[in-house]
Design a protein around this motif. Sequence first.
Motif, PDB file in Angstrom:
ATOM      1  N   CYS A  14      -8.166 -45.364 -15.286  1.00  0.00           N
ATOM      2  CA  CYS A  14      -8.286 -44.763 -16.615  1.00  0.00           C
ATOM      3  C   CYS A  14      -9.762 -44.694 -16.960  1.00  0.00           C
ATOM      4  CB  CYS A  14      -7.525 -45.580 -17.640  1.00  0.00           C
ATOM      5  SG  CYS A  14      -7.803 -45.069 -19.350  1.00  0.00           S
ATOM      6  N   ALA A  15     -10.268 -43.486 -17.061  1.00  0.00           N
ATOM      7  CA  ALA A  15     -11.670 -43.270 -17.414  1.00  0.00           C
ATOM      8  C   ALA A  15     -11.777 -43.021 -18.908  1.00  0.00           C
ATOM      9  CB  ALA A  15     -12.228 -42.091 -16.636  1.00  0.00           C
ATOM     10  N   ALA A  16     -12.633 -43.792 -19.560  1.00  0.00           N
ATOM     11  CA  ALA A  16     -12.787 -43.698 -21.011  1.00  0.00           C
ATOM     12  C   ALA A  16     -14.117 -43.060 -21.375  1.00  0.00           C
ATOM     13  CB  ALA A  16     -12.694 -45.091 -21.627  1.00  0.00           C
ATOM     14  N   SER A  17     -14.120 -42.337 -22.460  1.00  0.00           N
ATOM     15  CA  SER A  17     -15.359 -41.746 -22.966  1.00  0.00           C
ATOM     16  C   SER A  17     -15.384 -41.806 -24.488  1.00  0.00           C
ATOM     17  CB  SER A  17     -15.506 -40.296 -22.488  1.00  0.00           C
ATOM     18  OG  SER A  17     -14.429 -39.499 -22.927  1.00  0.00           O
ATOM     19  N   SER A  18     -16.598 -41.742 -25.032  1.00  0.00           N
ATOM     20  CA  SER A  18     -16.823 -41.759 -26.485  1.00  0.00           C
ATOM     21  C   SER A  18     -16.302 -43.040 -27.121  1.00  0.00           C
ATOM     22  CB  SER A  18     -16.186 -40.528 -27.144  1.00  0.00           C
ATOM     23  OG  SER A  18     -16.715 -39.345 -26.610  1.00  0.00           O
ATOM     24  N   ILE A  19     -16.462 -44.146 -26.426  1.00  0.00           N
ATOM     25  CA  ILE A  19     -16.035 -45.427 -26.955  1.00  0.00           C
ATOM     26  C   ILE A  19     -16.979 -46.496 -26.421  1.00  0.00           C
ATOM     27  CG2 ILE A  19     -14.450 -46.039 -25.067  1.00  0.00           C
ATOM     28  CD1 ILE A  19     -12.473 -46.973 -27.259  1.00  0.00           C
ATOM     29  N   ASP A  20     -17.179 -47.565 -27.188  1.00  0.00           N
ATOM     30  CA  ASP A  20     -18.002 -48.683 -26.738  1.00  0.00           C
ATOM     31  C   ASP A  20     -17.167 -49.491 -25.748  1.00  0.00           C
ATOM     32  OD1 ASP A  20     -19.638 -51.532 -28.364  1.00  0.00           O
ATOM     33  OD2 ASP A  20     -19.758 -50.731 -26.335  1.00  0.00           O
ATOM     34  N   PHE A  21     -17.105 -49.000 -24.522  1.00  0.00           N
ATOM     35  CA  PHE A  21     -16.127 -49.493 -23.555  1.00  0.00           C
ATOM     36  C   PHE A  21     -16.255 -50.987 -23.316  1.00  0.00           C
ATOM     37  CE2 PHE A  21     -13.036 -48.907 -20.300  1.00  0.00           C
ATOM     38  CZ  PHE A  21     -13.360 -49.812 -19.287  1.00  0.00           C
ATOM     39  N   SER A  22     -17.457 -51.482 -23.096  1.00  0.00           N
ATOM     40  CA  SER A  22     -17.635 -52.882 -22.708  1.00  0.00           C
ATOM     41  C   SER A  22     -17.152 -53.846 -23.794  1.00  0.00           C
ATOM     42  CB  SER A  22     -19.085 -53.166 -22.357  1.00  0.00           C
ATOM     43  OG  SER A  22     -19.907 -52.976 -23.481  1.00  0.00           O
ATOM     44  N   SER A  23     -17.060 -53.389 -25.014  1.00  0.00           N
ATOM     45  CA  SER A  23     -16.625 -54.244 -26.127  1.00  0.00           C
ATOM     46  C   SER A  23     -15.166 -54.025 -26.512  1.00  0.00           C
ATOM     47  CB  SER A  23     -17.496 -54.000 -27.358  1.00  0.00           C
ATOM     48  OG  SER A  23     -18.844 -54.279 -27.087  1.00  0.00           O
ATOM     49  N   THR A  24     -14.482 -53.182 -25.764  1.00  0.00           N
ATOM     50  CA  THR A  24     -13.132 -52.747 -26.137  1.00  0.00           C
ATOM     51  C   THR A  24     -12.068 -53.382 -25.254  1.00  0.00           C
ATOM     52  OG1 THR A  24     -13.984 -50.616 -26.906  1.00  0.00           O
ATOM     53  CG2 THR A  24     -11.635 -50.730 -26.397  1.00  0.00           C
ATOM     54  N   THR A  25     -11.043 -53.927 -25.894  1.00  0.00           N
ATOM     55  CA  THR A  25      -9.870 -54.386 -25.155  1.00  0.00           C
ATOM     56  C   THR A  25      -9.102 -53.173 -24.646  1.00  0.00           C
ATOM     57  OG1 THR A  25      -9.642 -56.460 -26.376  1.00  0.00           O
ATOM     58  CG2 THR A  25      -7.654 -55.574 -25.362  1.00  0.00           C
ATOM     59  N   MET A  26      -8.818 -53.188 -23.357  1.00  0.00           N
ATOM     60  CA  MET A  26      -8.102 -52.075 -22.723  1.00  0.00           C
ATOM     61  C   MET A  26      -6.731 -52.551 -22.255  1.00  0.00           C
ATOM     62  SD  MET A  26     -10.301 -49.644 -22.952  1.00  0.00           S
ATOM     63  CE  MET A  26      -9.508 -48.404 -21.922  1.00  0.00           C
ATOM     64  N   GLY A  27      -5.819 -51.613 -22.141  1.00  0.00           N
ATOM     65  CA  GLY A  27      -4.486 -52.011 -21.710  1.00  0.00           C
ATOM     66  C   GLY A  27      -3.746 -50.901 -20.999  1.00  0.00           C
ATOM     67  N   TRP A  28      -2.658 -51.316 -20.382  1.00  0.00           N
ATOM     68  CA  TRP A  28      -1.720 -50.380 -19.764  1.00  0.00           C
ATOM     69  C   TRP A  28      -0.335 -50.633 -20.355  1.00  0.00           C
ATOM     70  CZ3 TRP A  28      -2.989 -46.387 -16.675  1.00  0.00           C
ATOM     71  CH2 TRP A  28      -4.244 -46.402 -16.048  1.00  0.00           C
ATOM     72  N   TYR A  29       0.325 -49.561 -20.713  1.00  0.00           N
ATOM     73  CA  TYR A  29       1.698 -49.599 -21.192  1.00  0.00           C
ATOM     74  C   TYR A  29       2.523 -48.672 -20.296  1.00  0.00           C
ATOM     75  CZ  TYR A  29       0.189 -51.826 -25.567  1.00  0.00           C
ATOM     76  OH  TYR A  29      -0.315 -52.693 -26.497  1.00  0.00           O
ATOM     77  N   ARG A  30       3.840 -48.799 -20.400  1.00  0.00           N
ATOM     78  CA  ARG A  30       4.698 -47.874 -19.666  1.00  0.00           C
ATOM     79  C   ARG A  30       5.945 -47.563 -20.489  1.00  0.00           C
ATOM     80  NH1 ARG A  30       6.623 -51.906 -14.714  1.00  0.00           N
ATOM     81  NH2 ARG A  30       7.946 -53.291 -15.965  1.00  0.00           N
ATOM     82  N   GLN A  31       6.502 -46.403 -20.195  1.00  0.00           N
ATOM     83  CA  GLN A  31       7.719 -45.981 -20.887  1.00  0.00           C
ATOM     84  C   GLN A  31       8.648 -45.329 -19.878  1.00  0.00           C
ATOM     85  OE1 GLN A  31       7.123 -43.466 -24.332  1.00  0.00           O
ATOM     86  NE2 GLN A  31       9.136 -43.996 -25.126  1.00  0.00           N
ATOM     87  N   ALA A  32       9.788 -45.973 -19.685  1.00  0.00           N
ATOM     88  CA  ALA A  32      10.813 -45.436 -18.794  1.00  0.00           C
ATOM     89  C   ALA A  32      11.743 -44.529 -19.599  1.00  0.00           C
ATOM     90  CB  ALA A  32      11.594 -46.574 -18.161  1.00  0.00           C
TER      91      ALA A  32
END
Length: 118
Positions: A22-40
Amino acid sequence: QVQLVESGGGLVQAGGSLRLSCAASSIDFSSTTMGWYRQAPGKQRELVATITSSSSKNTLYTNSVKGRFTISRDNAKNTVYLQMNSLKPEDTAVYYCSALGPYGVTYWGQGTQVTVSS
């Protein structure tokens, strides 16, 4: 505006592996909690894994993926990964990247399909 672009989904046999990015842009990435979700199909979106900012890199996993999935981040590339091993048919879902922005706002990617055949 914040953009999250997922890649790496696909069709794999049970027991196989995939790595989502997941490539992120326009966000302070290093300070941001990131996650993965899924939907079946027919189910609610559920949390798969999260990783906190670069200073702590604490990780959290839903029980069903512990020991099989690994979340990681590369702050130099503004990218978060989900390494998925020993995949099972029940892992089949659309996987979404998320970023927890300021003021509690959650940003979402467009999703990537993961299909595990038995």
